[in-house]
Every structure is written in structure tokens, then in C-alpha cells.
Design an enzyme around this catalytic site. Structure first.
Site, PDB file in Angstrom:
ATOM      1  N   HIS A 154      -3.354  -2.966  -5.516  1.00 56.93           N
ATOM      2  CA  HIS A 154      -3.597  -2.569  -4.133  1.00 56.93           C
ATOM      3  C   HIS A 154      -5.072  -2.759  -3.794  1.00 56.93           C
ATOM      4  O   HIS A 154      -5.916  -1.957  -4.191  1.00 56.93           O
ATOM      5  CB  HIS A 154      -3.153  -1.103  -3.937  1.00 56.93           C
ATOM      6  CG  HIS A 154      -3.352  -0.613  -2.541  1.00 56.93           C
ATOM      7  ND1 HIS A 154      -3.578   0.695  -2.230  1.00 56.93           N
ATOM      8  CD2 HIS A 154      -3.375  -1.290  -1.362  1.00 56.93           C
ATOM      9  CE1 HIS A 154      -3.726   0.824  -0.928  1.00 56.93           C
ATOM     10  NE2 HIS A 154      -3.615  -0.374  -0.380  1.00 56.93           N
TER      11      HIS A 154
ATOM     12  N   GLU B  45      -6.674  -0.236  -6.637  1.00 53.95           N
ATOM     13  CA  GLU B  45      -5.693   0.691  -7.219  1.00 53.95           C
ATOM     14  C   GLU B  45      -4.712  -0.166  -8.014  1.00 53.95           C
ATOM     15  O   GLU B  45      -4.064  -1.059  -7.455  1.00 53.95           O
ATOM     16  CB  GLU B  45      -4.920   1.433  -6.117  1.00 53.95           C
ATOM     17  CG  GLU B  45      -5.560   2.722  -5.664  1.00 53.95           C
ATOM     18  CD  GLU B  45      -4.691   3.496  -4.654  1.00 53.95           C
ATOM     19  OE1 GLU B  45      -4.832   4.716  -4.582  1.00 53.95           O
ATOM     20  OE2 GLU B  45      -3.886   2.888  -3.931  1.00 53.95           O
TER      21      GLU B  45
ATOM     22  N   ASN C 138      -3.868   6.413  -0.022  1.00 53.10           N
ATOM     23  CA  ASN C 138      -3.218   6.579   1.282  1.00 53.10           C
ATOM     24  C   ASN C 138      -2.416   7.870   1.365  1.00 53.10           C
ATOM     25  O   ASN C 138      -2.245   8.435   2.437  1.00 53.10           O
ATOM     26  CB  ASN C 138      -2.326   5.370   1.589  1.00 53.10           C
ATOM     27  CG  ASN C 138      -3.176   4.189   2.030  1.00 53.10           C
ATOM     28  OD1 ASN C 138      -4.339   4.348   2.396  1.00 53.10           O
ATOM     29  ND2 ASN C 138      -2.616   2.996   1.988  1.00 53.10           N
TER      30      ASN C 138
ATOM     31  N   SER D 248       0.828  -1.199   0.000  1.00 54.78           N
ATOM     32  CA  SER D 248       0.000   0.000   0.000  1.00 54.78           C
ATOM     33  C   SER D 248       0.864   1.252   0.000  1.00 54.78           C
ATOM     34  O   SER D 248       0.340   2.351  -0.002  1.00 54.78           O
ATOM     35  CB  SER D 248      -0.920  -0.008   1.218  1.00 54.78           C
ATOM     36  OG  SER D 248      -0.153  -0.085   2.389  1.00 54.78           O
TER      37      SER D 248
END
Ligand code: 3HC
Length: 687
Positions: free
Chosen positions: A434, A446, A484, A413
Site C-alpha cells: 500500500h 504499508e 486508513n 488501500s
């Protein structure tokens, strides 16, 4: 004369007129279709040779609704209601021949026909609620007249379509057929004509509207308040069904029209319609045809059977794809497989899948403790813990054992995927996938393009994500990728606000009221405060470090920023307030109150600013891609469209002005607006 390019064609088959809609891809009711249907209907009704009319669609589906791209623009006549009035008033029997999906305005059109014949694999729905709308062409008044208000409420407030079989049972479909839709429909309507019976109209049916229990509306409200908190459209749909029960058909249509217009003009529907196209746009990659030159994926390997790896494996099995999980020991493997089994059993208990489906899915999952078991996999997804050295070693080994052409993916991540790809002899076949936790439920994927990832690998993964029911967004390599990275700045500000004196409950409440499923600190507690915690290097002025030292690791220890009871309900903890106050003293932070609007700005503006930087760096290809990441991965309320759409609705100049004000009052460079954002704002543009 019929022009083959016309979206509606007319054909006479003896005494039956065929109106053929041909408006790819989904036969939406665009202006040309409305006009063509109205004109050709008039032609059929005027022709004394014509005894009946069949409405039929070419291509993959019956009419899938109004043309959403026309919404928000002036309506070009005939509008849908004018067309449907003409159908409704027709003095010759009309039958809709339905295949694919009869959705929204498409179903409303079919409801204005006297009869509906359908293929047994067709689907029927009123999904307008998902666009922040309600069925605005009489559907709210006609559907309850056929299937009853209770069932209509479910269909309209969830937007979930029903099967042809169920539609037949409910009386929505007059005849089901399993092939040759057109011939069977012709036989059906000729029989009706031959019998010379009266062809009744849906608007005249009253039976299902008698003796309706008022509680059904209360129940519908209760259910939507819980499931669709903050959304306006479910309540408006319910009001329309109430109108169907309490008002005449014409008055009910009037109520429907007024409520429809209100929703259409409001910001929620605008955001939800924007999001409909954003999601579809995200599946496309400039300069890559995702439908071509794909590598076949028949078998998948997952390394790591923990929470993430297990969820990913379930994802594959749910899509019917055989998957092998590799763990480091038989104990760890068994633990992982047991968790998967328990997850499936709980899904069966909730009635979401049958026991036999569970068995089929579980049978697709095999386990191994030797990486060589992955030698025949077409795609291998690594889901081990976040440690660069471990991942590099793993990828080097995978490179040696995976078959030629196999795609090597990492679920990291945050780590630099280019560095991971560089340890292999096939960097063109390395990519990031991800997933979001829980991976078998969360829709977002992702897809991280590394410097050397080949186009066909990207195309394969984009297409594959659809197979496993994920919404893919292509992003580039940077710490935290899109989701993130943006989250980090919000969490950073939330912590800063707490240090400055805002209570964590207030910060969480403001975010919850904005529409997030939970606030910043509840989210941190859910994820675990010890992610990335270095117990050897604790900073006594860092709130997280202090809480971790106290063993308050989040929900899993029933204590983090909040205390949790057995049912995971949070309550504020005095100890945490004391820790925060102490950290503030150590950091020399001046404490003061923050208003709700200050809290909101300080949490959301950094997200927008970071989004702008991400666009500027090319990490995301489109602002709408960032919105898709946020709605599907982080619970940004869909009725607000996503952070970039939200910024557009606030106005980019206003966003820049607020960022600059924060920069000057705090003297903190953190608030400096991205030059990309400033540039757009100065030119009066939007993301
Ligand atoms: N209007 C305009 N474009 C539409 C559309 C619509 N109603 N429905 C789908 N499209 C477009 C998509 O944008 C996409 O375009 P693209 O290829 O350029 O990206 C293309 O059609 C194919 O759509 P999907 O990728 O979604 O194709 P799928 O095969 O996965 O799904 C579908 C097909 C189930 C029909 C799905 O597209 C869908 O759910 N569409 C929306 C249905 C809907 O919401 N109907 C109600 C509209 S509102 C209404 O009718 C108001 C009325 O009450 C007055």
C-alpha cells in the site's frame, strides 16, 4: 595489552599512535568508546616515542554520532565534552581518518583533531536537529569557524550531510583520498610532523566569523519556520551559530551547553529520539530474518498508469529498476506516460535532478496494453481502481501468466486481500503493497501480510522497500489496514463535530496547530470527496453526499468543504455551512459550540483507541509501528512521536478517563475504551 573486544584499541606504528574505534554497527560514542579514546589518547600523549596520533574507525563508518540510546539516562563519565577537551588540548598533532559518515558527535570529534583526511565517498553532517537537538559537543562553535556561519546554518538546521568533495572545498577536509585511507593518512601526518609546522586548532580560527551579515540568521529563520513548523530545535541551532559570531569560543560553548540541555530535557527531542528507533524497529519482523532467503527482484510490473500506478513506476525507475506499466488502452497508457514525463521535467526544472538523470530514469519505464508483457516480471503491483470484482479477475489472470515465484501485490488501500489471494493458485506469493499518494514522494509503505503470505515474500518486500527508499511497516488485513482505519475514526468525529456546530475552519485550525500539515476537511478536499461516493444512494442528511451532489468534489473542482482559488488557497463557503446546518436538522443533532481542547480530544482520542484495538487484534505488531505509519503517511508531527507515543505522554489512565467521560456524556458506544487500553492503563503500563 589490547583486548580485541575493547571498543577502542591502541596500536603503535613507529612514531604514530593509532586509536582504533571498533564499536559496531556505526561506531557510536558509547561510554566504552569515550573512555577508551580518552585513556588511549593519554597513553599516546605520554609516550615520548609518539610524534602524532591517528583516529581511525573499523567497520562501515567513522563515528556516526553520540550513542542515542544513552540519551535520557544519567551520563557516565567521561562525557563527550570531557573527551573532546582532551583532544583539543593535545600537544601532539592528531588527524582523523574518515570513511563512511562522520555525523553529529562523530564530526564534532573530528573537528577537535588538528586535521581531517577523508575517503572521497565519505559524508559529513550534523543531523542532531532531526533528533530535536543541536550539536552539543562544541560543533556549533567549531563548524562555523571552518566553513562559515551561513553554510553551518544550512547544515545544522536541515541535518542533511554534505559530500566529501564539498567538505574539502569548504576546508572541512584537509586531504581527500580515493583508497587506502589509513596508509594515506599516515603519509599525510608524517609529512606534517616532518615540516615541524604549527598545528592550529579549530577553536582558534576567527577569520570566517568576521563581517557576518546579520540577514543570514533572518533567512535561516524564515526558511526553517516554513519547512519545520512547530519544531523547536532549528531555532536553537540558529541561536548557537549567532553565539559563535557574537561570543567568545568558551562563552559560545556555554550557550551551546545550556540550549542543548534544554532541548534534551524537553518532550520534542524525547519524541524524535523515540521515533528514530521506532523507524528502525519497524524494518524488523519477529521470527523472519529480512536479510535472508529473499526472492530476486530485477524487473517490476505495474498495472494501472493513473496517479498511483504512475507514481509507483517512478519509484522503481528512481531506484534504477526496470518497470513495465500496463494500461487498458494506448490512450490511457500515453496519458500515464505523459504525466510521468511531466513530473520528471518539473523535478529537473526545480534543479533536483539533471536532465541526463531524468533521461536514464525515464528510459527504465516501458508501457504495454497487454498483461502478457508482465510475464517476465519478478514483482507485479496492481494499482487499478478499488473494485473487488475487477481485482479478483485481474489476479486470476496474473496467476496464469506470471512466472513461477513472481510476487503478486495489490496496492488496495482497504479491500480484503485474503479474498483476492484466494482466487490464485499461489496465495503464498500474494501480498499488499500500500503506497501513499504521491507514491514517488511519500516515504511510507504499508506491507500487508495476508493469511497465507510466505515468510520469504515478506522478507523480500521488507528488503525491497529499502531499495526503493521507502519506510516499510508490516500490517495485517482489515478494512483500511492501519493508516486508513485510524484515519476513518478521526474523520468521522470531525464530521460529527461539524454537525454539532463547530466550524470546519475551527476544526482544521486545531489540527493544524497541533502540527498536522492540514486539517481534516482540507485533507478530504485534497483526496476528493467522491472517493467511495455512491451517487445512486445519496443520504440527504450526509454532508459529503450533499456536497458531492452539488458538484463540490474537493480541490479538483475548486470547491468542496472550502472554495479554492487558482492557487488552491481555501476560503470558507457559506453554502457549506448551510448544508451542514441542514444536515444537523435532518439528523436531529443539537448544535452547540466546542472548545479547541474538546475538538482536539474528539479528533485524537478515537485514533488512540482504534490504535489500541489494532494492537489487540494483532493487525500491527508494535505500537511504534502505528506511529511510523502516522508520521510518514499522515503527517502526524514527528516532534509528537505518533499517536501511540502521544498517548503515552498524556498517560493511558488519562486517555481512558477522557474516553469514558465522552461515552457517558454522549451515550455513544463509539467512545468505549478498548479493553486492551483499559488493561494497560490499570496496570500503569504504556503502549
Ligand atoms: N546511536 C545509537 N545507535 C545508532 C546510532 C547512534 N548514533 N546510529 C545508528 N544506530 C543504530 C541503529 O539504531 C541501528 O540499530 P539496529 O540495527 O539495532 O536497528 C543500527 O545502528 C544501524 O543504523 P541504520 O539502520 O540507520 O543504518 P544505515 O546504514 O541505514 O545508516 C547512519 C547509518 C547513516 C549512521 C544512520 O544510522 C544514522 O543517521 N544514524 C544517526 C546519526 C546521528 O543522528 N548522529 C547524531 C547523534 S546525536 C549526537 O551526536 C549528539 C552530539 O552532538 C552530542
Amino acid at each position: 595489552m589490547n583486548d580485541v573486544n575493547e571498543p577502542v584499541r591502541y596500536q603503535l606504528l613507529d612514531d604514530v599512535a593509532l586509536l582504533i574505534v571498533d564499536n559496531p554497527p556505526v561506531n557510536a560514542l558509547s561510554h566504552g568508546v569515550r573512555r577508551g579514546l580518552k585513556e588511549n589518547l593519554a597513553r599516546a600523549l605520554a609516550d615520548p616515542e609518539v610524534a602524532a596520533v591517528v583516529l581511525y574507525c573499523e567497520g562501515r563508518t567513522f563515528i556516526a554520532g553520540a550513542d542515542i540510546s544513552e540519551f535520557g539516562h544519567p551520563v557516565v563519565e567521561p562525557d563527550l565534552r570531557q573527551l573532546l577537551d582532551a583532544l583539543d588540548m593535545a600537544d601532539k598533532p592528531i588527524v582523523a581518518a574518515i570513511h563512511g559518515t562522520a555525523l553529529g558527535g562523530g564530526l564534532e570529534t573530528a573537528l577537535c583533531c588538528h586535521y581531517r583526511v577523508a575517503l572521497d565517498i565519505a559524508k559529513f553532517g550534523l543531523p542532531e536537529v532531526q533528533l530535536g537537538l543541536l550539536p552539543g559537543a562544541g560543533g556549533t562553535q567549531r563548524l562555523p569557524r571552518i566553513i562559515g556561519p551561513e553554510k553551518a546554518l544550512v547544515m545544522m538546521t536541515t541535518g542533511v550531510p554534505i559530500s566529501a568533495g564539498e567538505a574539502h572545498k569548504l576546508g572541512l577536509v584537509d586531504q581527500l583520498v580515493n583508497d587506502d585511507l589509513l596508509s594515506n593518512t599516515l603519509i599525510f601526518i608524517r609529512e606534517k610532523v616532518a615540516r615541524g609546522q604549527h598545528h592550529s586548532r579549530v577553536r582558534d580560527k576567527q577569520e570566517k566569523l568576521l563581517d557576518v551579515a546579520p540577514e543570514i540568521f533572518q533567512q535561516a529563520r524564515h526558511s526553517t519556520t516554513h519547512k519545520m513548523r512547530g519544531f523547536l530545535a532549528p531555532e536553537y541551532n540558529i541561536r548557537c551559530v549567532e553565539a559563535a559570531v557574537t561570543q567568545s569560543f568558551d562563552q559560545g560553548c556555554q550557550t551551546e551547553a545550556e540550549l542543548f540541555a534544554e532541548l534534551m530535557a524537553g518532550p520534542q527531542s524525547e519524541a524524535q529520539r523515540y521515533f528514530f528507533f521506532a523507524e528502525r524497529q519497524a524494518a524488523k519482523v519477529p521470527n523472519i530474518d529480512v536479510n535472508r532467503s529473499k526472492r530476486p527482484i530485477a524487473k517490476v510490473g505495474v498495472i494501472g498508469g493513473g496517479l498511483m500506478g504512475g507514481g509507483i513506476a517512478m519509484n522503481m525507475a528512481n531506484a534504477g529498476i526496470p518497470v513495465t506499466i500496463v494500461e487498458t488502452s494506448s490512450e490511457a497508457l500515453q496519458r500515464g506516460l505523459n504525466t510521468i514525463r511531466k513530473n520528471y521535467e518539473s523535478t529537473v526544472r526545480k534543479g533536483r535532478i539533471s536532465d541526463s538523470v531524468m533521461q536514464q530514469r525515464y528510459a527504465l519505464i516501458t508501457g504495454a496494453i497487454d498483461l502478457n508483457a508482465l510475464a517476465d516480471c519478478d514483482l507485479i503491483i496492481e494499482a487499478v481502481f478499488e473494485n473487488m470484482a475487477v481485482k479478483k479477475e485481474l489476479f486470476a489472470r496474473l496467476d496464469g501468466l506470471a512466472k513461477a515465484g513472481a510476487i503478486l501485490a495489490s496496492n488496495t488501500s482497504a479491500l480484503n486481500l485474503n479474498d483476492i489471494a484466494a482466487v490464485t493458485q499461489r496465495p503464498e506469493s500474494v501480498i499488499g503493497l500500500h503506497f501513499f499518494s504521491p507514491a514517488h514522494i511519500m516515504k511510507l509503505l504499508e506491507i500487508v501480510r495476508c493469511e497465507k503470505t510466505a515468510d520469504d515474500v515478506i522478507a523480500t518486500c521488507m528488503a525491497f522497500s529499502k531499495r526503493i527508499a521507502k519506510v516499510p511497516v508490516l500490517v495485517g488485513v482489515c478494512p483500511g489496514f492501519v493508516g486508513n482505519r485510524i484515519l476513518a475514526v478521526r474523520q468521522q468525529q470531525a464530521a460529527r463535530l461539524a454537525l454539532e456546530g463547530a466550524s470546519i475552519e475551527a476544526i482544521d485550525r486545531v489540527l493544524y496547530d497541533f502540527g498536522f500539515p492540514m486539517g481534516a476537511f482540507q485533507m478530504a478536499d485534497l483526496a476528493g470527496l467522491d472517493i467511495g461516493w455512491d451517487s445512486d444512494n445519496c443520504d440527504p442528511s450526509d454532508i459529503r453526499d450533499r456536497l458531492c451532489e452539488l458538484g463540490r468534489l474537493g480541490q479538483k473542482t475548486q470547491a468542496g468543504f472550502y472554495d479554492y482559488d487558482d492557487r488552491r488557497r481555501p476560503t470558507p463557503a457559506t453554502l457549506v455551512s448551510e448544508v451542514i446546518a441542514d444536515c444537523a436538522v435532518l439528523k436531529g443533532v443539537h448544535r452547540r459550540d466546542a472548545s479547541d481542547s474538546d475538538i482536539l480530544d474528539r479528533c485524537l482520542l478515537p485514533m488512540i483507541n482504534e490504535g489500541a484495538k489494532i494492537l489487540d487484534e494483532g493487525i500491527a505488531g508494535r505500537a511504534s509501528d502505528i506511529d511510523v505509519v502516522y508520521v510518514y503517511g499522515y503527517g502526524w508531527p514527528r516532534y509528537r512521536g505518533g499517536p501511540m507515543h502521544y498517548a503515552n505522554s498524556v498517560g493511558l489512565s488519562k486517555v481512558v478517563e477522557k474516553l469514558r467521560k465522552l461515552q457517558s456524556t454522549t451515550g455513544d458506544i463509539f467512545w468505549e475504551p478498548s479493553p486492551f487500553l483499559v488493561n494497560l492503563a490499570e496496570r500503569g503500563q504504556r503502549f
